[in-house]
Design a protein around this motif. Structure first.
Motif, PDB file in Angstrom:
ATOM      1  N   UNK A 113       0.843  -1.203   0.000  1.00 50.72           N
ATOM      2  CA  UNK A 113       0.000   0.000   0.000  1.00 50.72           C
ATOM      3  C   UNK A 113       0.874   1.248   0.000  1.00 50.72           C
ATOM      4  N   UNK A 114       0.465   2.248  -0.778  1.00 53.00           N
ATOM      5  CA  UNK A 114       1.193   3.513  -0.812  1.00 53.00           C
ATOM      6  C   UNK A 114       0.216   4.684  -0.854  1.00 53.00           C
ATOM      7  N   UNK A 115       0.663   5.825  -0.376  1.00 53.25           N
ATOM      8  CA  UNK A 115      -0.072   7.069  -0.520  1.00 53.25           C
ATOM      9  C   UNK A 115       0.596   7.929  -1.581  1.00 53.25           C
ATOM     10  N   UNK A 116      -0.146   8.911  -2.092  1.00 53.98           N
ATOM     11  CA  UNK A 116       0.434   9.754  -3.142  1.00 53.98           C
ATOM     12  C   UNK A 116      -0.167  11.149  -3.119  1.00 53.98           C
ATOM     13  N   UNK A 117       0.580  12.076  -3.665  1.00 54.01           N
ATOM     14  CA  UNK A 117       0.119  13.429  -3.922  1.00 54.01           C
ATOM     15  C   UNK A 117       0.669  13.867  -5.263  1.00 54.01           C
ATOM     16  N   UNK A 118      -0.119  14.602  -6.035  1.00 54.19           N
ATOM     17  CA  UNK A 118       0.326  14.968  -7.386  1.00 54.19           C
ATOM     18  C   UNK A 118      -0.169  16.348  -7.775  1.00 54.19           C
ATOM     19  N   UNK A 119       0.555  16.941  -8.722  1.00 50.51           N
ATOM     20  CA  UNK A 119       0.179  18.229  -9.309  1.00 50.51           C
ATOM     21  C   UNK A 119       0.362  18.140 -10.802  1.00 50.51           C
ATOM     22  N   UNK A 120      -0.673  18.518 -11.561  1.00 50.40           N
ATOM     23  CA  UNK A 120      -0.601  18.520 -13.018  1.00 50.40           C
ATOM     24  C   UNK A 120      -0.942  19.891 -13.569  1.00 50.40           C
ATOM     25  N   UNK A 121      -0.173  20.350 -14.560  1.00 49.53           N
ATOM     26  CA  UNK A 121      -0.385  21.647 -15.207  1.00 49.53           C
ATOM     27  C   UNK A 121      -0.470  21.436 -16.712  1.00 49.53           C
ATOM     28  N   UNK A 122      -1.360  22.185 -17.369  1.00 47.39           N
ATOM     29  CA  UNK A 122      -1.529  22.024 -18.818  1.00 47.39           C
ATOM     30  C   UNK A 122      -1.970  23.335 -19.463  1.00 47.39           C
ATOM     31  N   UNK A 123      -1.377  23.626 -20.623  1.00 46.18           N
ATOM     32  CA  UNK A 123      -1.764  24.785 -21.435  1.00 46.18           C
ATOM     33  C   UNK A 123      -1.958  24.311 -22.862  1.00 46.18           C
ATOM     34  N   UNK A 124      -3.062  24.722 -23.478  1.00 50.38           N
ATOM     35  CA  UNK A 124      -3.354  24.338 -24.862  1.00 50.38           C
ATOM     36  C   UNK A 124      -3.998  25.518 -25.564  1.00 50.38           C
ATOM     37  N   UNK A 125      -3.222  26.175 -26.419  1.00 49.38           N
ATOM     38  CA  UNK A 125      -3.667  27.400 -27.082  1.00 49.38           C
ATOM     39  C   UNK A 125      -4.869  27.151 -27.988  1.00 49.38           C
ATOM     40  N   UNK A 126      -4.832  26.046 -28.745  1.00 49.30           N
ATOM     41  CA  UNK A 126      -5.907  25.794 -29.702  1.00 49.30           C
ATOM     42  C   UNK A 126      -7.205  25.395 -29.011  1.00 49.30           C
ATOM     43  N   UNK A 127      -7.107  24.843 -27.798  1.00 50.11           N
ATOM     44  CA  UNK A 127      -8.306  24.525 -27.027  1.00 50.11           C
ATOM     45  C   UNK A 127      -8.776  25.712 -26.188  1.00 50.11           C
ATOM     46  N   UNK A 128      -8.071  26.862 -26.345  1.00 49.25           N
ATOM     47  CA  UNK A 128      -8.373  28.088 -25.592  1.00 49.25           C
ATOM     48  C   UNK A 128      -8.205  27.873 -24.092  1.00 49.25           C
ATOM     49  N   UNK A 129      -7.356  26.906 -23.735  1.00 47.37           N
ATOM     50  CA  UNK A 129      -7.082  26.607 -22.333  1.00 47.37           C
ATOM     51  C   UNK A 129      -5.809  27.335 -21.912  1.00 47.37           C
ATOM     52  N   UNK A 139      -9.741  25.081 -14.119  1.00 43.56           N
ATOM     53  CA  UNK A 139      -9.542  25.281 -15.550  1.00 43.56           C
ATOM     54  C   UNK A 139      -9.770  26.747 -15.895  1.00 43.56           C
ATOM     55  N   UNK A 140      -8.737  27.379 -16.443  1.00 44.42           N
ATOM     56  CA  UNK A 140      -8.822  28.785 -16.837  1.00 44.42           C
ATOM     57  C   UNK A 140      -8.850  28.867 -18.355  1.00 44.42           C
ATOM     58  N   UNK A 141     -10.063  28.948 -18.907  1.00 44.98           N
ATOM     59  CA  UNK A 141     -10.254  29.139 -20.342  1.00 44.98           C
ATOM     60  C   UNK A 141     -10.372  30.630 -20.626  1.00 44.98           C
ATOM     61  N   UNK A 142     -10.229  30.992 -21.885  1.00 44.69           N
ATOM     62  CA  UNK A 142     -10.335  32.405 -22.255  1.00 44.69           C
ATOM     63  C   UNK A 142     -11.695  32.997 -21.888  1.00 44.69           C
ATOM     64  N   UNK A 143     -12.814  32.270 -22.127  1.00 44.05           N
ATOM     65  CA  UNK A 143     -14.092  32.883 -21.771  1.00 44.05           C
ATOM     66  C   UNK A 143     -14.478  32.734 -20.305  1.00 44.05           C
ATOM     67  N   UNK A 144     -13.924  31.747 -19.592  1.00 46.14           N
ATOM     68  CA  UNK A 144     -14.376  31.506 -18.231  1.00 46.14           C
ATOM     69  C   UNK A 144     -13.371  30.673 -17.442  1.00 46.14           C
TER      70      UNK A 144
END
Length: 273
Positions: A127-143, A176-181
Motif C-alpha cells: 500500500x502507498x499514498x500519493x500526492x500529485x500536481x498537473x499543469x496544462x496549457x493548450x492554445x488551440x483549445x483556448x485553455x 480550468x482557466x479558459x479564455x471565456x471563463x
C-alpha cells in the motif's frame, strides 16, 4: 539488299545471388541498429538508490510542398526512487505551424505544454499514498491553464524486477482557466499505471486516469499517456509517445472533446551508471 532487323531483349537482367544478398542485408542491418542490439533500454522502475534518473527528448518534423509544415517537440521525464518512496516529474511541449505557399498565410496547428509531478510513499510493502500536481496549457483549445491537485492511496498489485502494475484512487481539485471563463471542480480519481520490459532493448510505460466530476453528474475527464522506448546506444533511444485528453463537457466555444497526440523523438538518458 536486306536490312538486318535487331530486336531488343526486354527480359530483365538476372541478378547474382551476391548482389541480392547485399540488397537484403542492408535493410536488415538498419533494423538491427534501430533496435539497439547490445544495449539495454532504460528501466521502467528505477533502482531505489535515491539518485535522479531520466531522459531529455526532442523531435523535429518539416514537410514541404503546396504547404510547408513544421513541428517541434521537447520533453523531460525524471524519477528519484528509494526503498520507501518515489518522486516522478515529467514535462512535454509541442509547437507546430502550417504555411500555405500559395497565399503565404501561416497558421498554428498545435501549441501546448504539459508538466506534472507525483510523490509516492509506501505505507506497507503493498500500500502507498500519493500526492500529485498537473499543469496544462493548450492554445488551440483556448485553455490558458489547467491545474489539478490530487491525493489518495494505491496498491502495488504486481512487481517483478523492474516491471510493475499499480492501482490507485483518490480525490482531485481541478481549476480550468479558459479564455471565456474559469471553472473549479472536485473530482474523483481512479488510475492504473504499468511498466513492462518488452525485450532487453525495449520498454513500455503507460498510465490511464479517469476523473468523474463530483459536481456535475455524468461528466468526466480521461487522461492517457504511454511511451515505447527502444535503445539505439547506451544513452540514446528512439521514443514513440501516445497521449490522449478527453473531456465530456468542454466550455462554450471549444468544439473538440478529444485531444490526441502522437510524437516520435530521440531521447538522451541522464543519471545512473
Amino acid at each position: 539488299m536486306k536490312k538486318a532487323i535487331c530486336t531488343e531483349d526486354k527480359t530483365p537482367p538476372r541478378r547474382s545471388f551476391r548482389a541480392l544478398s547485399r540488397r537484403a542485408i542492408k535493410p536488415c542491418m538498419a533494423v538491427a541498429c534501430l533496435c539497439g542490439v547490445g544495449y539495454a533500454a532504460a528501466d521502467t522502475l528505477p533502482i531505489p538508490d535515491g539518485r535522479w534518473r531520466g531522459t531529455l527528448s526532442g523531435g523535429l518534423s518539416v514537410t514541404a510542398g503546396n504547404t510547408r509544415s513544421t513541428s517541434i517537440n521537447v520533453g523531460a521525464d525524471f524519477t528519484r526512487r528509494t526503498d520507501s518512496d518515489k518522486l516522478h516529474a515529467v514535462g512535454t511541449g509541442l509547437y507546430a505551424t502550417q504555411r500555405d505557399n500559395n497565399t503565404g498565410n501561416t497558421n498554428e496547428t498545435s501549441n501546448l505544454a504539459r508538466a506534472g509531478a507525483q510523490y509516492d510513499f509506501d505505507l506497507s510493502p503493498k500500500i502507498f499514498g500519493f500526492g500529485s500536481l498537473g499543469l496544462e496549457h493548450d492554445e488551440l483549445q483556448r485553455l490558458e491553464l489547467r491545474s489539478v491537485l490530487a491525493g489518495g492511496a494505491g496498491w502495488h498489485a504486481w512487481r517483478r524486477g523492474n516491471e510493475f502494475f499499480d492501482l490507485s484512487s483518490g480525490i482531485s481539485y481541478n481549476r480550468e482557466q479558459y479564455e471565456p471563463q474559469t471553472r473549479d471542480t472536485l473530482e474523483l480519481l481512479f488510475a492504473e499505471e504499468s511498466g513492462l520490459q518488452v525485450s532487453p532493448t525495449t520498454t513500455f510505460k503507460q498510465r490511464l486516469a479517469v476523473f468523474p466530476n463530483l459536481q456535475e453528474t455524468g461528466e468526466y475527464r480521461i487522461v492517457f499517456d504511454s511511451t515505447l522506448a527502444t535503445a539505439i546506444t547506451k544513452r540514446i533511444s528512439l521514443q514513440l509517445t501516445l497521449s490522449d485528453r478527453y473531456q465530456s463537457n468542454p466550455p462554450p466555444g471549444v468544439k473538440k472533446q478529444n485531444d490526441l497526440l502522437f510524437l516520435t523523438n530521440i531521447s538522451w538518458a541522464i543519471g545512473g551508471n
